[in-house]
Design an enzyme around this catalytic site. Structure first.
Site, short mmCIF file in Angstrom:
data_model
loop_
_atom_site.label_atom_id
_atom_site.label_comp_id
_atom_site.label_asym_id
_atom_site.label_seq_id
_atom_site.Cartn_x
_atom_site.Cartn_y
_atom_site.Cartn_z
N LYS A 132 0.85 -1.19 0.00
CA LYS A 132 0.00 0.00 0.00
C LYS A 132 0.89 1.24 0.00
O LYS A 132 1.46 1.62 1.01
CB LYS A 132 -0.88 0.04 1.25
CG LYS A 132 -1.93 1.15 1.17
CD LYS A 132 -2.29 1.77 2.51
CE LYS A 132 -1.52 3.00 2.85
NZ LYS A 132 -1.68 4.16 1.97
N GLU A 158 9.90 1.74 10.37
CA GLU A 158 10.89 2.77 10.00
C GLU A 158 10.16 4.09 10.16
O GLU A 158 9.39 4.49 9.29
CB GLU A 158 11.34 2.57 8.55
CG GLU A 158 12.11 1.29 8.29
CD GLU A 158 13.51 1.32 8.87
OE1 GLU A 158 13.96 2.39 9.34
OE2 GLU A 158 14.17 0.27 8.88
N CYS A 210 13.41 11.48 6.41
CA CYS A 210 13.46 11.11 7.83
C CYS A 210 14.86 11.30 8.42
O CYS A 210 14.99 11.50 9.62
CB CYS A 210 13.04 9.65 7.97
SG CYS A 210 13.97 8.58 6.87
N GLU A 226 9.61 17.12 13.64
CA GLU A 226 10.14 17.11 12.27
C GLU A 226 9.54 18.28 11.49
O GLU A 226 8.31 18.41 11.45
CB GLU A 226 9.70 15.83 11.55
CG GLU A 226 10.47 14.60 11.89
CD GLU A 226 10.01 13.40 11.03
OE1 GLU A 226 8.86 12.98 11.20
OE2 GLU A 226 10.81 12.92 10.22
#
Ligand code: NAP
Length: 472
Positions: free
Chosen positions: A166, A241, A275, A376
């Protein structure tokens, strides 16, 4: 969607738009829970035969995928740039990375070894063998739409698992292109299945299914936590992750030019939407001014624009929410005393008017209280923080729930070892702002996730260990 070797269109259409121009790139068709269950069933049916193939047989398919990816490298790079905005140079690098993952696991498939274990009784013989986990649900983000899929599908297929992928609805087209390749090379039906649509129904089907034995997820920590808690219902294995907030430390004995060069490459290359992006730049006080000056000079030369234009070095952000988040972080930092050394605004005139462009930005006088040092940003903002001692900077760098990538620059040999060992992160780059590659174990600690992708370690997440004890 691609299920059991068939392309199927549903009635729910969804337009994928180019974040640089707002123009439609293509249409995909959304699936729901019911169709996801068909994909799960197809993967279940395909598993016994795929798992029974020899490693060499599976490797043969992976090599054919590699060949096709090489043939279509430019076409795939164009798709990535159009669907999520990164420059064509970076998109080509991403296709290269996807190729390397399939190639690595085509080779590594043949090296899944077990152990012979010394028994405690003379009449016993003990073995540990490694077998494929089974049907895998793989969920990937939009920022590396092709290489994240390759990093999961490469080892999954190599070990004998079957998969339902997906991708993010923000950038699903490179996955469609990848599955066209699977179709062309004749990958057996049901071995790899593609579902695109709203996350909720697809995740419900995957997470509630007893057939799906493992979820491999790359994305935000927030969604990762939801999936970890849902996995408890069926005790699924998970690989996570997740998000990061990388410290980038420059000691006063460092090569400043090398650090500036690396920082800009790592941060701007992906428009800050990565990331592993440096998010807190700690510069020792003795070199702070010189570092800031050199950084400004470098950042001012960056060409921003449509990623398809070969001259541009930085493209747009992915959507309006991404712009809003960057604006919120910059506003909060300035409100709390940060200074804008460069940029600080959305680009919206002329060629920028229909896209999500933001100026490459440098903030100085940033402090630990600001939002930008905790969350972030996922945008092209470089926040500079000052520090005095090694001990202080390690404490500050580790004082966060994330633990993915970290970087530091120094020319002191013992400090290289000392600081590497003390940084609470899954990955450390020493005088190296881009320490990644197919052969390294990629992954984080703390709330940045669990499991490793890449290298020989990447196989472990798709294998169960079985102990066999034989009395003779
Ligand atoms: P995200 O919102 O967590 O989405 C990641 C994937 O999960 C997408 O396919 C998304 O689909 C799907 N998703 C969203 N909500 C879900 C739910 N409730 N259940 C199941 N799936 C769901 O993250 P993103 O914005 O795409 O990507 C950025 C994040 O990924 C950042 O935090 C970044 O640090 C992290 N990341 C980590 C790594 C790593 O290797 N550690 C690599 C790349 C990115 P839709 O997009 O269609 O909603």
């Amino acid at each position: 969607m691609y299920i059991n070797g068939e392309w199927i269109r549903t009635k729910q259409e969804f337009e994928v738009n180019n974040p640089a121009t707002g123009e439609k790139v293509d249409t995909v068709y959304f699936v729901g829970e019911e169709q996801t269950n068909w994909a799960i069933e197809a993967a279940k049916e395909a598993f016994p035969q795929w798992a029974s193939f020899t490693a060499e047989q599976r490797s043969f398919y992976l090599w054919r995928i590699v060949e096709k990816l090489k043939e279509k490298k430019e076409e795939l790079a164009q798709i990535i740039t159009k669907e999520m905005g990164k420059t064509i140079h970076h998109a080509r690098q991403e296709v290269g990375s996807a190729i390397s993952f399939f190639q690595w696991y085509a080779e590594e498939a043949r090296r899944v070894y077990g152990d012979v274990i010394p028994p405690s009784a003379a009449n016993k013989r003990i073995q540990a063998i490694r077998q494929p986990v089974g049907v895998i649900g793989a969920i990937t983000p939009w920022n590396f739409p092709l290489s994240m899929a390759a990093r999961k599908l490469g080892p999954a297929l190599a070990t004998g698992c079957t998969v339902i992928l997906k991708p993010s609805k923000e950038a699903p087209l490179s996955s469609v292109a990848l599955f066209k390749i699977f179709d062309e090379i004749g990958l057996p039906k049901g071995v790899a299945n593609l579902v695109i649509g709203s996350s909720g129904p697809i995740a419900n089907a995957l997470m509630n299914s007893k057939v799906v034995k493992k979820i491999s997820f790359t994305g935000s920590t927030e969604v990762g936590k939801i999936l970890i808690s849902q996995s408890a219902q069926t005790v699924k294995r998970v690989s996570m992750e997740l998000g990061g907030h990388a410290p980038f430390i420059v000691f006063d004995d460092a090569d400043i030019n090398l650090a500036v060069e690396g920082l800009v490459k790592s941060k701007i290359g992906s428009n800050g939407q990565q990331c592993v992006c440096p998010n807190r730049i700690y510069v020792q006080e003795g070199i702070y001014e010189e570092f800031a000056e050199k950084l400004k000079e470098k950042v001012q030369s960056i060409k921003v624009g449509n990623g398809l234009d070969e001259q541009n070095e930085m493209g747009p952000l992915t959507n309006e929410e991404a712009i809003e988040k960057v604006q919120e972080h910059v506003k909060n930092a300035v409100h709390l005393g940060a200074c804008i050394l460069n940029g600080g605004k959305r680009l919206s005139d002329g060629t920028y008017s229909n896209g999500y462009f933001y100026e490459p930005t440098i903030l100085s006088n940033v402090t630990d209280e600001m939002l930008i040092t905790k969350e972030e940003t996922f945008g092209p903002v470089i926040p500079l923080l000052k520090f005095q001692s090694e001990e202080e900077v390690i404490t500050r760098a580790n004082d966060i729930e994330f633990g993915l990538a970290s970087y530091f620059f120094t020319n002191d040999l013992s400090r290289k070892y000392r600081v590497s060992e003390q940084l609470d992160y899954g990955m450390v780059g020493v005088n190296d702002a881009i320490p990644f590659g197919v052969q390294v174990p990629f992954g984080g600690v703390k709330e940045s996730g669990m499991g490793r992708e890449g290298g020989k370690y990447g196989l472990d997440d798709y294998l169960d260990i079985k102990m066999i004890s034989v009395q003779i």
